[in-house]
Enzyme design. Structure first.
Site, mmCIF file in Angstrom:
data_model
loop_
_atom_site.group_PDB
_atom_site.id
_atom_site.type_symbol
_atom_site.label_atom_id
_atom_site.label_comp_id
_atom_site.label_asym_id
_atom_site.label_seq_id
_atom_site.Cartn_x
_atom_site.Cartn_y
_atom_site.Cartn_z
ATOM 1 N N SER A 172 -12.848 -2.991 1.868
ATOM 2 C CA SER A 172 -12.911 -2.381 3.192
ATOM 3 C C SER A 172 -14.363 -2.099 3.565
ATOM 4 O O SER A 172 -15.124 -1.555 2.766
ATOM 5 C CB SER A 172 -12.122 -1.071 3.213
ATOM 6 O OG SER A 172 -10.760 -1.301 3.005
ATOM 7 N N ARG A 175 0.851 -1.201 0.000
ATOM 8 C CA ARG A 175 0.000 0.000 0.000
ATOM 9 C C ARG A 175 0.879 1.240 0.000
ATOM 10 O O ARG A 175 1.544 1.549 0.980
ATOM 11 C CB ARG A 175 -0.902 -0.015 1.247
ATOM 12 C CG ARG A 175 -1.783 1.212 1.420
ATOM 13 C CD ARG A 175 -2.625 1.035 2.684
ATOM 14 N NE ARG A 175 -3.472 2.191 2.949
ATOM 15 C CZ ARG A 175 -3.141 3.205 3.740
ATOM 16 N NH1 ARG A 175 -1.964 3.224 4.336
ATOM 17 N NH2 ARG A 175 -3.979 4.196 3.932
ATOM 18 N N LYS A 207 -4.091 5.497 9.478
ATOM 19 C CA LYS A 207 -5.025 5.764 8.386
ATOM 20 C C LYS A 207 -5.939 6.904 8.802
ATOM 21 O O LYS A 207 -6.851 6.729 9.611
ATOM 22 C CB LYS A 207 -5.832 4.501 8.053
ATOM 23 C CG LYS A 207 -6.504 4.544 6.688
ATOM 24 C CD LYS A 207 -7.036 3.164 6.323
ATOM 25 C CE LYS A 207 -7.570 3.130 4.897
ATOM 26 N NZ LYS A 207 -8.752 3.961 4.682
#
Length: 213
Positions: free
Chosen positions: A116, A47, A145
Site C-alpha cells: 500500500s 482481508r 478503511k
C-alpha cells in the site's frame, strides 16, 4: 498461472475485490467468494482484521482452493505465514506491516507482493524494496478503511500513471467514479463496498466492468 501472469493480470483487469464480512450484508466469506467467482471476478483479496489466526487460515485455504478452481488470483492481506500455508498467489502488506524484503524472505520468490502506498516516496520505496505491484490511494474518501490516509494529490496521481510497477488504485472507488479514473489511464481498481456491500454482486461487477470501456 505463473507469478508473472498473475502480476500481469493486476495491470489489466479492472475489478480487484477485497473481501471482508463486516461489509458483506451478513453474508459469510465463503458465500461471497463463490458469488464473486461466479460473477467472473478474477482478483480476490482476503482481508479480515478481527478473526483468529485459525479462523483466517481456514477460510483463506478454502477460498484459495476455490480461486484456483476458477483460474482466479488469490491474495492474502497482511499475513505472510497464512499466505504460504493456504497456497495464496500473492500477499498484500501495508506501510506498517512487515517490510517487503522480509515478506519476500518468509514467503519465497513464487508469491507476488503488493504494498500500500500513498505518496511518491512510498511508491519509489516499494520499487526499491522489490514489490511486484502497489496499491495506491485513497483516490477518494473511503468509509471502508478508517486509517486510509489523505486523498492523493494530482501530482501523485500523475506519477502513479507512469510508474514502473502495476498500480492498483483504491479508496472510495465505485460505479459513479471508476469510469473517470479509467479515462485518466488507471486500469486496476481495488474495491470493497462497491462490490461486497451490494445486494446483487454479479450485477455490481457487470456495471463496474461496463464503466471501464
Amino acid at each position: 498461472m505463473t507469478k508473472e501472469e498473475h502480476v500481469r493480470r493486476l495491470a489489466e483487469d479492472p475489478v480487484y475485490v477485497i473481501m471482508g464480512e463486516e461489509f458483506s450484508l451478513g453474508r459469510k466469506n465463503r458465500e461471497v467468494a463463490k458469488e464473486l467467482l461466479d460473477a467472473g471476478v478474477k482478483i480476490i483479496q482476503y482481508r479480515e482484521k478481527h478473526k483468529t489466526w485459525r479462523e483466517k487460515y481456514g477460510e483463506a485455504k478454502e477460498i484459495a482452493a476455490m480461486c484456483e478452481e476458477y483460474g482466479a488470483t488469490f491474495i492474502m492481506n497482511d499475513s505472510a505465514d497464512i499466505a504460504v500455508a493456504c497456497g495464496a498467489d500473492g500477499i498484500h502488506v501495508g506501510q506498517d506491516d512487515a517490510p517487503v524484503p522480509l515478506v519476500r524472505a518468509l514467503a519465497g520468490e513464487d508469491i507476488f507482493i503488493g504494498l500500500s502506498t500513498n505518496t511518491i516516496a512510498e511508491m519509489k520505496g516499494a520499487l526499491a524494496d522489490g514489490a511486484d505491484y502497489v496499491g495506491f490511494g485513497p483516490m477518494y474518501p473511503s468509509a471502508s478503511k478508517a486509517d486510509a490516509g489523505k486523498v492523493v494529490s494530482p501530482e501523485e496521481k500523475a506519477f502513479a500513471l507512469h510508474f514502473a510497477l502495476p498500480v492498483v488504485t483504491i479508496g472510495g472507488i465505485g460505479r459513479d467514479n471508476i469510469g473517470e479514473l479509467y479515462k485518466e489511464g488507471f486500469r486496476s481498481f481495488a474495491m470493497i463496498s462497491a462490490v461486497v456491500s451490494q445486494p446483487d454482486i454479479a450485477a455490481a461487477v457487470a456495471e463496474l466492468r461496463c464503466a471501464c470501456r
